[in-house]
Design a protein around this motif. Structure first.
Motif, mmCIF file in Angstrom:
data_model
loop_
_atom_site.group_PDB
_atom_site.id
_atom_site.type_symbol
_atom_site.label_atom_id
_atom_site.label_comp_id
_atom_site.label_asym_id
_atom_site.label_seq_id
_atom_site.Cartn_x
_atom_site.Cartn_y
_atom_site.Cartn_z
ATOM 1 N N VAL A 51 0.840 -1.202 0.000
ATOM 2 C CA VAL A 51 0.000 0.000 0.000
ATOM 3 C C VAL A 51 0.876 1.253 0.000
ATOM 4 N N THR A 56 -0.845 -5.816 7.944
ATOM 5 C CA THR A 56 -1.368 -7.133 7.524
ATOM 6 C C THR A 56 -0.744 -7.652 6.231
ATOM 7 N N GLY A 57 0.187 -6.887 5.645
ATOM 8 C CA GLY A 57 0.867 -7.338 4.428
ATOM 9 C C GLY A 57 2.198 -7.956 4.791
HETATM 10 P P1 ADP Z 1 2.561 -3.594 6.050
HETATM 11 O O1 ADP Z 1 4.013 -3.423 5.716
HETATM 12 O O2 ADP Z 1 2.098 -2.626 7.139
HETATM 13 O O3 ADP Z 1 2.190 -5.009 6.330
HETATM 14 P P2 ADP Z 1 1.469 -3.719 3.318
HETATM 15 O O4 ADP Z 1 1.452 -2.602 2.342
HETATM 16 O O5 ADP Z 1 2.349 -4.873 3.003
HETATM 17 O O6 ADP Z 1 1.794 -3.066 4.750
HETATM 18 O O7 ADP Z 1 -0.016 -4.241 3.523
HETATM 19 C C1 ADP Z 1 -0.996 -3.601 4.298
HETATM 20 C C2 ADP Z 1 -2.377 -3.925 3.741
HETATM 21 O O8 ADP Z 1 -2.682 -3.017 2.674
HETATM 22 C C3 ADP Z 1 -2.527 -5.316 3.162
HETATM 23 O O9 ADP Z 1 -3.715 -5.883 3.690
HETATM 24 C C4 ADP Z 1 -2.655 -5.083 1.663
HETATM 25 O O10 ADP Z 1 -3.490 -6.033 1.042
HETATM 26 C C5 ADP Z 1 -3.308 -3.722 1.623
HETATM 27 N N1 ADP Z 1 -3.140 -2.963 0.378
HETATM 28 C C6 ADP Z 1 -2.196 -3.074 -0.577
HETATM 29 N N2 ADP Z 1 -2.390 -2.167 -1.562
HETATM 30 C C7 ADP Z 1 -3.497 -1.447 -1.217
HETATM 31 C C8 ADP Z 1 -4.234 -0.381 -1.830
HETATM 32 N N3 ADP Z 1 -3.862 0.167 -2.993
HETATM 33 N N4 ADP Z 1 -5.344 0.093 -1.172
HETATM 34 C C9 ADP Z 1 -5.724 -0.433 -0.001
HETATM 35 N N5 ADP Z 1 -5.081 -1.436 0.626
HETATM 36 C C10 ADP Z 1 -3.986 -1.952 0.028
#
Ligand code: ADP
Length: 165
Positions: free
Chosen positions: A32, A118-119
């Motif tokens: 994200v 959660t990612g």
């Molecule tokens: P972190 O490093 O905090 O785990 P991530 O980016 O890997 O963050 O993931 C956080 C969440 O955001 C995940 O559940 C992922 O599916 C979600 N995500 C990824 N891209 C987007 C987007 N464009 N809009 C909303 N949520 C998103």
């Protein structure tokens, strides 16, 4: 009190502020965070972030929204689940709470959160949603704000709506 669940790309949200699931160095990355940097304008956002970095886990800082529909981006570093162990839930709650406080400080009426940690940070999604909902509801009991919890996974969105709304 308004908490709404949506199934959306957070960069498209028409709100006063969106929250970025950032890292402590506030470096544009993947997931994200990458989507937000891309949509906001990578170089300008990185320059703003560099002036505020580093931050602690659970802390939140604010930049402009760049080219996004949102006026502000609130960057918070969520916990890395494996690393924080038993403190992970408390730190995740701090990320939500401190981001909400920043939104109020900036006079925002609406703010959208992704599911922080959660990612790649590995926090189990069901437990993360539960902590997010609890923390946001506690805050909304004392503050006027519309909060969107933005899901990027349709199955989790449907399941969470059944459980919490
Ligand atoms: P972190 O490093 O905090 O785990 P991530 O980016 O890997 O963050 O993931 C956080 C969440 O955001 C995940 O559940 C992922 O599916 C979600 N995500 C990824 N891209 C987007 C987007 N464009 N809009 C909303 N949520 C998103």
């Amino acid at each position: 009190m308004t908490l709404k669940f949506v199934y959306q790309d957070i960069t498209k949200m028409n709100v006063d502020a969106i929250v970025n699931a950032a890292n402590k160095q506030l470096q544009g990355g993947s997931g994200v965070c990458g989507a937000i940097f891309e949509a906001a304008g990578w170089q300008k956002l990185q320059t703003e972030c560099d002036q505020l970095a580093p931050i602690e886990t659970g802390e939140a800082v604010v930049t402009s929204g760049g080219n996004l529909p949102a006026s502000y981006i609130i960057h918070t570093a969520g916990p890395i689940y494996q690393k924080e162990g038993k403190d992970a839930s408390e730190l995740l709650a701090a990320s939500y709470h401190n981001s909400l406080k920043k939104a109020v400080e900036k006079d925002c009426d609406s703010v959208a959160f992704p599911l922080i940690s959660t990612g790649v940070y590995g926090f189990p999604a069901d437990a993360a949603v539960k902590t997010a909902v609890k923390t946001i509801r506690q805050f909304l009991a004392k503050n006027e704000l519309t909060v969107y919890l933005v899901f990027f996974d349709e199955a989790l969105f449907t399941k969470s709506q059944e459980l919490f709304q």
